[in-house]
Scaffold this active site. Structure first.
Site, PDB file in Angstrom:
ATOM      1  N   MET A  34       0.829  -1.199   0.000  1.00 59.88           N
ATOM      2  CA  MET A  34       0.000   0.000   0.000  1.00 59.88           C
ATOM      3  C   MET A  34       0.870   1.257   0.000  1.00 59.88           C
ATOM      4  O   MET A  34       1.836   1.375   0.753  1.00 59.88           O
ATOM      5  CB  MET A  34      -0.890  -0.037   1.245  1.00 59.88           C
ATOM      6  N   SER A 108       3.846  -6.677   2.093  1.00 59.97           N
ATOM      7  CA  SER A 108       2.639  -6.228   2.780  1.00 59.97           C
ATOM      8  C   SER A 108       1.402  -6.758   2.051  1.00 59.97           C
ATOM      9  O   SER A 108       1.294  -7.958   1.839  1.00 59.97           O
ATOM     10  CB  SER A 108       2.637  -4.706   2.905  1.00 59.97           C
ATOM     11  N   GLN A 109       0.466  -5.883   1.633  1.00 58.50           N
ATOM     12  CA  GLN A 109      -0.758  -6.391   1.020  1.00 58.50           C
ATOM     13  C   GLN A 109      -0.486  -7.172  -0.263  1.00 58.50           C
ATOM     14  O   GLN A 109      -1.290  -8.019  -0.661  1.00 58.50           O
ATOM     15  CB  GLN A 109      -1.734  -5.255   0.745  1.00 58.50           C
ATOM     16  N   ASP A 226       5.868  -4.861  14.487  1.00 61.55           N
ATOM     17  CA  ASP A 226       5.059  -4.226  13.449  1.00 61.55           C
ATOM     18  C   ASP A 226       4.058  -3.240  14.065  1.00 61.55           C
ATOM     19  O   ASP A 226       3.219  -3.621  14.883  1.00 61.55           O
ATOM     20  CB  ASP A 226       4.305  -5.293  12.645  1.00 61.55           C
ATOM     21  N   HIS A 282       7.305  -2.776  10.386  1.00 60.40           N
ATOM     22  CA  HIS A 282       6.741  -3.276   9.136  1.00 60.40           C
ATOM     23  C   HIS A 282       7.699  -3.090   7.956  1.00 60.40           C
ATOM     24  O   HIS A 282       8.142  -1.975   7.665  1.00 60.40           O
ATOM     25  CB  HIS A 282       5.423  -2.561   8.861  1.00 60.40           C
TER      26      HIS A 282
END
Length: 300
Positions: A34, A108-109, A226, A282
């Site tokens: 993202m 991530s996503q 995270d 993260h």
């Protein structure tokens, strides 16, 4: 005699060619997270160069949606994620360099999006699926969503909090599709157009299970500190116990595992799910860690 000598020389050349690592390595496909893009020099552009510097003669394809990097960033926030995944499936199937299979790295996503690719689009096949901080059971909370625009982050937080499961929101806002509210499990199962669907929450899609079990490895990387993803255990397929947001169920305690809704039992029992952790925030990892734990083990 001359013909035989030519054949011997040719065989010798091929052996030397392979021995020296000139033979093409398994290609690598990456999907960013993202607020990021395929090719920014400070993010996936840097990772691409790192992989190319370590793996001889490797083809690295970093997924971009849209005509340029800025449009690609916009797609990471807005649009119908199922249509985006369908578009990426087409891009990968049309790439001749990927026809024999590839290793996939999701950031991530991008981790859960590439898993959807593995389940929905098995040709060309993914060999090793690597999820770096991917939210495999979704998220409950968006404290921050990238460095590109705080205005966009604030807007997403408001919309997701108050209207995540509205049809319009699900079809227009990417993050809403993996919003998993433990206080509204039925709402999530029935109205999430992406996460509940790829996790076989409504019914078990046997094709999804079969395709996922074709992986050589599923590598799940969790970032121990995270501050972006909640709960962090979603990066290892864990999630909150229904009805509250304090107690977290581990991977094997979730119904996805106990009811074998995704075929994870077979992957786990055959030692093909790898759980890695990094003591950082993260997507914070060093090049040395990435080389030692990802490139050397799964890309070479």
């Amino acid at each position: 005699m001359f013909t035989l000598d030519k054949q011997v020389l040719l065989l010798l050349f091929v052996c030397i060619y392979k021995f020296n690592g000139i033979e093409s390595a398994t290609p690598v496909v990456m999907w960013h997270g993202m607020g990021d893009s395929c090719c920014f020099s400070f993010s996936l552009g840097r990772v691409k160069k790192l992989i190319e510097s370590v793996v001889p003669n490797v083809y690295v394809y970093s997924i971009r949606l849209g005509d340029n990097e800025i449009v690609d960033v916009e797609h990471s926030y807005f649009g119908n994620i199922n249509k985006q995944i369908q578009e990426v499936c087409q891009l990968l199937s049309n790439d001749e360099k990927l026809k024999d299979g590839y290793n996939a790295i999701g950031f991530s996503q991008g981790g859960q999006f590439l898993r959807a690719i593995a389940q929905r689009c098995p040709n060309p096949p993914i060999k090793n699926l690597i999820s770096l901080g991917g939210q495999q059971q979704g998220v409950f909370g968006l404290p921050s969503c990238g460095a590109m625009s705080w205005g966009i982050c604030n807007y997403i937080n408001r919309v997701v909090k108050y209207g995540a499961y509205l049809q319009f929101t699900q079809e227009k806002l990417v993050q809403a599709t993996f919003w998993h509210d433990p206080y509204q499990e039925a709402e999530y199962r029935n109205k999430s157009i992406f996460m509940a669907e790829i996790n076989n929450e409504r019914y078990i899609n046997e094709t999804y299970k079969e395709n996922l079990q074709k992986l050589q490895n599923m590598v799940l990387v969790k970032f121990e500190n995270d501050s972006i993803v909640r709960p962090t255990e979603t990066e290892w397929f864990g999630f909150y116990k229904p009805g509250q947001d304090k107690e977290v169920l581990t991977f094997k305690e979730t119904h996805l595992y106990s009811e074998d809704r995704l075929g994870l039992q077979m992957l786990y029992e055959s030692d093909r799910i790898q759980f890695l952790s990094v003591p950082g925030d993260h997507l914070q990892f060093t090049e040395d860690w990435f080389i030692d734990n990802i490139i050397n083990k799964y890309l070479l």
